[in-house]
Scaffold this motif. Structure first.
Motif, PDB file in Angstrom:
ATOM      1  N   PRO A  63      -6.921 -36.337  25.894  1.00 52.25           N
ATOM      2  CA  PRO A  63      -6.280 -35.018  26.060  1.00 52.25           C
ATOM      3  C   PRO A  63      -6.476 -34.113  24.843  1.00 52.25           C
ATOM      4  CG  PRO A  63      -4.780 -36.777  26.704  1.00 52.25           C
ATOM      5  CD  PRO A  63      -5.939 -37.427  26.026  1.00 52.25           C
ATOM      6  N   TYR A  64      -6.430 -34.707  23.653  1.00 55.19           N
ATOM      7  CA  TYR A  64      -6.618 -33.907  22.442  1.00 55.19           C
ATOM      8  C   TYR A  64      -7.994 -33.258  22.420  1.00 55.19           C
ATOM      9  CZ  TYR A  64      -7.650 -32.900  17.555  1.00 55.19           C
ATOM     10  OH  TYR A  64      -8.050 -32.289  16.396  1.00 55.19           O
ATOM     11  N   TRP A  65      -9.026 -34.011  22.769  1.00 51.78           N
ATOM     12  CA  TRP A  65     -10.378 -33.451  22.788  1.00 51.78           C
ATOM     13  C   TRP A  65     -10.511 -32.354  23.843  1.00 51.78           C
ATOM     14  CZ3 TRP A  65     -12.826 -38.983  22.545  1.00 51.78           C
ATOM     15  CH2 TRP A  65     -12.841 -39.406  21.209  1.00 51.78           C
ATOM     16  N   LEU A  66      -9.933 -32.578  25.011  1.00 50.55           N
ATOM     17  CA  LEU A  66      -9.987 -31.559  26.066  1.00 50.55           C
ATOM     18  C   LEU A  66      -9.330 -30.258  25.604  1.00 50.55           C
ATOM     19  CD1 LEU A  66      -9.123 -33.623  29.285  1.00 50.55           C
ATOM     20  CD2 LEU A  66     -11.299 -32.519  28.763  1.00 50.55           C
ATOM     21  N   VAL A  67      -8.145 -30.398  25.037  1.00 47.14           N
ATOM     22  CA  VAL A  67      -7.399 -29.218  24.591  1.00 47.14           C
ATOM     23  C   VAL A  67      -8.114 -28.534  23.432  1.00 47.14           C
ATOM     24  CG1 VAL A  67      -5.248 -28.467  23.510  1.00 47.14           C
ATOM     25  CG2 VAL A  67      -5.185 -30.068  25.406  1.00 47.14           C
ATOM     26  N   THR A  68      -8.639 -29.319  22.506  1.00 50.50           N
ATOM     27  CA  THR A  68      -9.333 -28.741  21.353  1.00 50.50           C
ATOM     28  C   THR A  68     -10.555 -27.944  21.793  1.00 50.50           C
ATOM     29  OG1 THR A  68      -8.585 -30.513  19.886  1.00 50.50           O
ATOM     30  CG2 THR A  68     -10.515 -29.265  19.186  1.00 50.50           C
ATOM     31  N   LEU A  69     -11.302 -28.472  22.744  1.00 47.19           N
ATOM     32  CA  LEU A  69     -12.473 -27.747  23.252  1.00 47.19           C
ATOM     33  C   LEU A  69     -12.052 -26.418  23.883  1.00 47.19           C
ATOM     34  CD1 LEU A  69     -15.503 -27.711  23.741  1.00 47.19           C
ATOM     35  CD2 LEU A  69     -15.105 -28.950  25.890  1.00 47.19           C
ATOM     36  N   CYS A  70     -10.968 -26.444  24.647  1.00 45.68           N
ATOM     37  CA  CYS A  70     -10.463 -25.206  25.258  1.00 45.68           C
ATOM     38  C   CYS A  70     -10.024 -24.204  24.187  1.00 45.68           C
ATOM     39  CB  CYS A  70      -9.290 -25.516  26.186  1.00 45.68           C
ATOM     40  SG  CYS A  70      -9.734 -26.450  27.666  1.00 45.68           S
ATOM     41  N   LYS A  71      -9.370 -24.691  23.145  1.00 44.83           N
ATOM     42  CA  LYS A  71      -8.927 -23.804  22.067  1.00 44.83           C
ATOM     43  C   LYS A  71     -10.117 -23.163  21.361  1.00 44.83           C
ATOM     44  CE  LYS A  71      -4.671 -26.356  21.046  1.00 44.83           C
ATOM     45  NZ  LYS A  71      -4.001 -27.292  20.107  1.00 44.83           N
ATOM     46  N   ILE A  72     -11.150 -23.966  21.112  1.00 47.85           N
ATOM     47  CA  ILE A  72     -12.337 -23.438  20.435  1.00 47.85           C
ATOM     48  C   ILE A  72     -12.989 -22.348  21.282  1.00 47.85           C
ATOM     49  CG2 ILE A  72     -14.670 -24.016  19.655  1.00 47.85           C
ATOM     50  CD1 ILE A  72     -13.567 -26.769  18.853  1.00 47.85           C
ATOM     51  N   ILE A  73     -13.075 -22.577  22.584  1.00 42.18           N
ATOM     52  CA  ILE A  73     -13.668 -21.579  23.479  1.00 42.18           C
ATOM     53  C   ILE A  73     -12.857 -20.284  23.444  1.00 42.18           C
ATOM     54  CG2 ILE A  73     -14.145 -21.032  25.899  1.00 42.18           C
ATOM     55  CD1 ILE A  73     -14.790 -24.011  26.302  1.00 42.18           C
ATOM     56  N   ILE A  74     -11.533 -20.415  23.507  1.00 43.15           N
ATOM     57  CA  ILE A  74     -10.666 -19.227  23.480  1.00 43.15           C
ATOM     58  C   ILE A  74     -10.809 -18.482  22.160  1.00 43.15           C
ATOM     59  CG2 ILE A  74      -8.256 -18.463  23.450  1.00 43.15           C
ATOM     60  CD1 ILE A  74      -7.662 -20.778  25.400  1.00 43.15           C
ATOM     61  N   LEU A  75     -10.778 -19.214  21.048  1.00 47.72           N
ATOM     62  CA  LEU A  75     -10.903 -18.579  19.738  1.00 47.72           C
ATOM     63  C   LEU A  75     -12.274 -17.934  19.558  1.00 47.72           C
ATOM     64  CD1 LEU A  75      -9.148 -21.265  17.490  1.00 47.72           C
ATOM     65  CD2 LEU A  75      -8.266 -19.013  18.120  1.00 47.72           C
ATOM     66  N   ALA A  76     -13.307 -18.575  20.122  1.00 50.96           N
ATOM     67  CA  ALA A  76     -14.655 -18.006  20.027  1.00 50.96           C
ATOM     68  C   ALA A  76     -14.748 -16.702  20.821  1.00 50.96           C
ATOM     69  CB  ALA A  76     -15.676 -19.016  20.532  1.00 50.96           C
ATOM     70  N   LEU A  77     -14.094 -16.654  21.978  1.00 53.64           N
ATOM     71  CA  LEU A  77     -14.105 -15.435  22.790  1.00 53.64           C
ATOM     72  C   LEU A  77     -13.442 -14.272  22.063  1.00 53.64           C
ATOM     73  CD1 LEU A  77     -13.259 -16.887  26.333  1.00 53.64           C
ATOM     74  CD2 LEU A  77     -15.450 -15.965  25.554  1.00 53.64           C
TER      75      LEU A  77
END
Length: 240
Positions: A13-27
């Motif tokens: 779950p941590y990896w899934l959430v972290t990937l989503c956070k990175i995508i959001i921050l990159a956007l």
């Protein structure tokens, strides 16, 4: 449940959430989307550029490794419990991370309760739920208005948490909604800080109804993440 599977339950779950956070921050242009950033995030984001509230994940993993070693070599319950408290003491004295020191006693107290549950349960069952609630309120007041030092704040905060858990367990025993919250609690932790920080412009100074919708959204996303993590784990070990 093996310690390895426990680590998967934390890391997936941590990896899934972290990937989503990175995508959001990159956007939003806060970080650059790259393999290096993803790897840094996956390996606990030690410089806290993605989400500073995620310090707890590495803390959990370290405790799981320590637990696996202690459980493997030690069979005596008394010695096992003592070793957990010794490790917690080492965290408090030598680890230069205030959060680790503040929460260091949480795991050992859990082990203490588990190893001597029958001893504690007799006293626990005799005390009314209202007493736990009153003790929690008193400690909460003390922590916010009287206690100013870290050394006193750490154990009293932990004790207050124990009291409120005792109250909830006795007053709301076997409530389906509490079991559901417990089921998604880790996913809720993973996104709560990031969610509230990124949506603060929406809920600060706005209606209570909008705030309620945001918190309901937080619960919904947490549940979806829980389902996603469980689905991935159904395919077998991921870390092997």
């Amino acid at each position: 449940m093996s310690w390895f599977f426990r680590m998967e339950k934390v890391l997936v779950p941590y990896w899934l959430v972290t990937l989503c956070k990175i995508i959001i921050l990159a956007l939003f242009g806060s970080v650059t989307f790259s393999i290096a950033v993803i790897l840094k995030g996956f390996f606990f984001d030690l410089d806290k550029t993605i989400d500073s509230t995620m310090w707890f994940v590495l803390y959990i993993i370290v405790w799981y490794i320590v637990s696996a070693l202690i459980f493997f070599f030690i069979r005596n319950k008394w010695l096992m419990t003592l070793l957990f408290f010794i490790v917690a003491g080492l965290f408090i004295m030598f680890v230069d991370l205030s959060n680790w020191a503040f929460y260091a006693l949480g795991f050992p107290i859990g082990v203490l309760w588990r190893n001597y549950e029958r001893t504690w349960s007799g006293l626990y069952d005799k005390l009314p739920a209202s007493l736990y609630f009153i003790l929690f309120i008193l400690l909460a007041i003390a922590n916010t208005s009287v206690i100013k030092s870290f050394s006193l704040g750490m154990p009293t905060t932990l004790l207050a948490a124990i009291f409120v858990l005792c109250f909830v367990n006795k007053f709301f025993q076997q409530q389906a909604w509490l079991e559901w919250i417990g089921k998604i609690s880790f996913e809720l932790y993973l996104i709560e800080g990031f969610w509230l920080y990124t949506t603060k412009s929406l809920y600060v100074g706005h209606s209570s109804f909008l705030n309620l919708l945001l918190y309901l959204g937080l619960l919904l996303v947490s549940y979806l993440l829980y389902l996603g993590g469980e689905r991935l784990l159904q395919y077998g070990p991921i870390l092997l």
